[in-house]
Design a protein around this motif. Structure first.
Motif, PDB file in Angstrom:
ATOM      1  N   GLY A   1       0.776  -1.233   0.000  1.00  0.00           N
ATOM      2  CA  GLY A   1       0.000   0.000   0.000  1.00  0.00           C
ATOM      3  C   GLY A   1       0.802   1.274   0.000  1.00  0.00           C
ATOM      4  N   LYS A   2       2.133   1.194  -0.026  1.00  0.00           N
ATOM      5  CA  LYS A   2       2.978   2.383  -0.025  1.00  0.00           C
ATOM      6  C   LYS A   2       3.897   2.366  -1.244  1.00  0.00           C
ATOM      7  N   PRO A   3       4.290   3.572  -1.749  1.00  0.00           N
ATOM      8  CA  PRO A   3       5.194   3.616  -2.899  1.00  0.00           C
ATOM      9  C   PRO A   3       6.459   2.799  -2.637  1.00  0.00           C
ATOM     10  N   SER A   4       6.845   1.996  -3.615  1.00  0.00           N
ATOM     11  CA  SER A   4       7.988   1.100  -3.478  1.00  0.00           C
ATOM     12  C   SER A   4       9.299   1.836  -3.752  1.00  0.00           C
ATOM     13  N   ALA A   5      10.400   1.100  -3.586  1.00  0.00           N
ATOM     14  CA  ALA A   5      11.719   1.673  -3.880  1.00  0.00           C
ATOM     15  C   ALA A   5      11.832   2.014  -5.360  1.00  0.00           C
ATOM     16  N   VAL A   6      11.205   1.203  -6.213  1.00  0.00           N
ATOM     17  CA  VAL A   6      11.196   1.489  -7.654  1.00  0.00           C
ATOM     18  C   VAL A   6      10.504   2.821  -7.916  1.00  0.00           C
ATOM     19  N   ALA A   7       9.359   3.050  -7.239  1.00  0.00           N
ATOM     20  CA  ALA A   7       8.628   4.307  -7.400  1.00  0.00           C
ATOM     21  C   ALA A   7       9.469   5.490  -6.955  1.00  0.00           C
ATOM     22  N   ASP A   8      10.210   5.335  -5.870  1.00  0.00           N
ATOM     23  CA  ASP A   8      11.058   6.424  -5.386  1.00  0.00           C
ATOM     24  C   ASP A   8      12.124   6.786  -6.413  1.00  0.00           C
ATOM     25  N   ARG A   9      12.758   5.765  -6.992  1.00  0.00           N
ATOM     26  CA  ARG A   9      13.807   6.034  -7.987  1.00  0.00           C
ATOM     27  C   ARG A   9      13.215   6.726  -9.221  1.00  0.00           C
ATOM     28  N   LEU A  10      12.061   6.256  -9.668  1.00  0.00           N
ATOM     29  CA  LEU A  10      11.443   6.864 -10.855  1.00  0.00           C
ATOM     30  C   LEU A  10      11.000   8.296 -10.562  1.00  0.00           C
ATOM     31  N   ALA A  11      10.412   8.516  -9.389  1.00  0.00           N
ATOM     32  CA  ALA A  11       9.919   9.847  -9.043  1.00  0.00           C
ATOM     33  C   ALA A  11      11.046  10.870  -9.042  1.00  0.00           C
ATOM     34  N   LEU A  12      12.203  10.491  -8.547  1.00  0.00           N
ATOM     35  CA  LEU A  12      13.340  11.413  -8.490  1.00  0.00           C
ATOM     36  C   LEU A  12      13.942  11.666  -9.866  1.00  0.00           C
ATOM     37  N   GLY A  13      13.531  10.861 -10.851  1.00  0.00           N
ATOM     38  CA  GLY A  13      14.068  11.029 -12.203  1.00  0.00           C
ATOM     39  C   GLY A  13      13.231  11.950 -13.084  1.00  0.00           C
TER      40      GLY A  13
ATOM     41  N   ALA B   1       2.481   7.967  -7.177  1.00  0.00           N
ATOM     42  CA  ALA B   1       3.705   7.168  -7.005  1.00  0.00           C
ATOM     43  C   ALA B   1       4.872   7.763  -7.778  1.00  0.00           C
ATOM     44  N   LEU B   2       4.578   8.410  -8.907  1.00  0.00           N
ATOM     45  CA  LEU B   2       5.640   8.921  -9.768  1.00  0.00           C
ATOM     46  C   LEU B   2       5.975  10.391  -9.507  1.00  0.00           C
TER      47      LEU B   2
ATOM     48  N   GLY C   1       8.030  16.505  -0.700  1.00  0.00           N
ATOM     49  CA  GLY C   1       7.888  17.936  -0.435  1.00  0.00           C
ATOM     50  C   GLY C   1       8.142  18.816  -1.633  1.00  0.00           C
ATOM     51  N   LYS C   2       8.172  18.225  -2.843  1.00  0.00           N
ATOM     52  CA  LYS C   2       8.423  19.001  -4.053  1.00  0.00           C
ATOM     53  C   LYS C   2       7.378  18.652  -5.112  1.00  0.00           C
ATOM     54  N   PRO C   3       6.166  19.184  -4.991  1.00  0.00           N
ATOM     55  CA  PRO C   3       5.111  18.872  -5.973  1.00  0.00           C
ATOM     56  C   PRO C   3       5.553  19.222  -7.389  1.00  0.00           C
ATOM     57  N   ASP C   4       5.358  18.300  -8.319  1.00  0.00           N
ATOM     58  CA  ASP C   4       5.821  18.523  -9.687  1.00  0.00           C
ATOM     59  C   ASP C   4       4.791  18.092 -10.733  1.00  0.00           C
ATOM     60  N   VAL C   5       3.518  17.997 -10.329  1.00  0.00           N
ATOM     61  CA  VAL C   5       2.463  17.585 -11.262  1.00  0.00           C
ATOM     62  C   VAL C   5       1.710  18.821 -11.738  1.00  0.00           C
ATOM     63  N   PHE C   6       1.609  18.980 -13.066  1.00  0.00           N
ATOM     64  CA  PHE C   6       0.874  20.092 -13.664  1.00  0.00           C
ATOM     65  C   PHE C   6      -0.321  19.509 -14.390  1.00  0.00           C
ATOM     66  N   MET C   7      -1.532  19.836 -13.941  1.00  0.00           N
ATOM     67  CA  MET C   7      -2.758  19.244 -14.479  1.00  0.00           C
ATOM     68  C   MET C   7      -3.582  20.311 -15.189  1.00  0.00           C
ATOM     69  N   VAL C   8      -4.154  19.952 -16.329  1.00  0.00           N
ATOM     70  CA  VAL C   8      -5.048  20.835 -17.071  1.00  0.00           C
ATOM     71  C   VAL C   8      -6.384  20.132 -17.230  1.00  0.00           C
ATOM     72  N   GLY C   9      -7.458  20.824 -16.906  1.00  0.00           N
ATOM     73  CA  GLY C   9      -8.767  20.192 -17.042  1.00  0.00           C
ATOM     74  C   GLY C   9      -9.886  21.202 -16.976  1.00  0.00           C
ATOM     75  N   ASP C  10     -11.077  20.716 -17.253  1.00  0.00           N
ATOM     76  CA  ASP C  10     -12.275  21.551 -17.218  1.00  0.00           C
ATOM     77  C   ASP C  10     -13.422  20.684 -16.728  1.00  0.00           C
ATOM     78  N   MET C  11     -13.906  20.978 -15.538  1.00  0.00           N
ATOM     79  CA  MET C  11     -14.969  20.172 -14.931  1.00  0.00           C
ATOM     80  C   MET C  11     -16.189  20.072 -15.839  1.00  0.00           C
ATOM     81  N   LYS C  12     -16.459  21.130 -16.606  1.00  0.00           N
ATOM     82  CA  LYS C  12     -17.639  21.160 -17.462  1.00  0.00           C
ATOM     83  C   LYS C  12     -17.529  20.191 -18.629  1.00  0.00           C
TER      84      LYS C  12
END
Length: 337
Positions: A93-105, A127-128, A134-145
């Protein structure tokens, strides 16, 4: 004292008729669905139990055989890839070591059409991302409508939660309103906004359409004659005539379709008249000119049946027309023949 505003008798009669239809509909729903006691409801549900269990068993058996068939052919589908990825990226249920390596890349993760994301995709994105570092890096674009994929397990609530909690102030979780429209003149946007202000509230669409998130014109279209009326036009066809109601359903639908095609053809001829037609700005020449056939586009809610009717009707009237077809290459008449 203020004088009581008089109500148009016809309008008053119409409102009363609508209210009566709503009341009758509510009474019918009450009598049909709300007349059972709790004991009767339990008995009804218990009666459905054997069929429901059989359906679940059949569904489980289908999934098992389907997975087995894919393994035998060494195949996976998109859903398989998503769940295999989760198995790699999560441990207990928690991000794995693989996820940590990928996220930092990854420097950034860009997500388009975020209003149609589902919980599986949200789990993969988390996970990625570097958010847990502590460094959010996700940029999302959307329109609820524009959320239209609930039937595919889309969760527009994911978008709405961020829209309501992210701040307009600069920061790691910032909301940026994209309100500038570069495609349409203000007359088009004024009409769209007028409808949306009245139709789109938090109960319909999940988000209130207000002046804070409305669309505003930002494109440059050049000048057209000041005396030209560019306001949006609305045309209504009377399809309640007795001669139409006398037709069977298929013939009535065909006739109404032909009426609409003829109406559109009339308006195209009016707009493209070489002497009195609509003046538009030609960005290639930098000058105003009369509208031509190539400047006209017809938007349809569904092209099935309609596209053919419009193309045939317009071609018969000497107006060149083209429609995008959903028919596959191998389904065309020439290939099948």
């Amino acid at each position: 004292p203020a004088r009581k505003k008089e109500i148009d008798p016809e309008k008053k009669e119409y409102v009363a008729a609508v209210r009566d239809r709503v009341k009758k509909g509510a009474i019918k729903c009450r009598d049909r669905y709300a007349s059972q006691t709790m004991e009767e409801i339990r008995e009804s549900m218990a009666g459905c139990s054997p069929a429901a269990k059989t359906l679940l068993e059949l569904t489980g058996e289908f999934i098992k055989r389907y997975q087995q068939a894919k393994r035998e052919r060494n195949l996976v589908d998109f859903g398989d890839l998503e769940h295999f990825a989760i198995q790699v990226l999560y441990t207990e249920g928690k991000p794995s070591a693989v996820a940590d390596r990928l996220a930092l890349g990854y420097e950034e993760i860009l997500v388009d059409e975020y209003q149609d994301s589902n919980q599986v995709q949200e789990t993969l994105i988390y996970a990625l991302s570097r958010e847990r570092f502590g460094k959010p890096d996700v940029f999302m674009v959307g329109d609820m409508k524009q959320s239209i994929y609930r039937f595919r397990q889309a969760r527009p609530e994911l978008f709405l939660e961020k829209y309501q909690t992210y701040s307009l102030e600069e920061g790691p979780f910032q909301k940026i309103e994209l309100q500038k429209n570069f495609r349409s003149r203000h007359q088009v946007l004024d009409t769209v906004n007028a409808f949306f202000y009245r139709l789109m509230g938090s109960r319909l669409g999940g988000i209130a359409y207000s002046r804070e998130n409305a669309l505003y014109p930002a494109g440059s279209f050049g000048e057209v004659p000041a005396e030209q009326d560019n306001r949006t036009e609305l045309f209504l066809l009377d399809t309640g005539k007795e001669e139409l109601n006398a037709l069977d359903e298929e013939a009535r639908e065909y006739t109404i379709r032909e009426m609409e095609v003829r109406l559109v053809i009339q308006q195209i001829r009016r707009l493209t008249h070489p002497e009195t037609g609509l003046m538009i700005w030609d960005k290639h020449t930098g000058q105003s000119r009369r509208a031509r056939y190539g400047d006209v586009v017809i938007l349809l809610r569904s092209i099935s049946g309609w596209a053919e009717a419009f193309v045939n009707g317009m071609m018969n009237e000497g107006i060149p027309a083209y429609a995008q077809s959903q028919t596959g290459y191998f389904d065309t008449m020439e290939i099948e023949g």
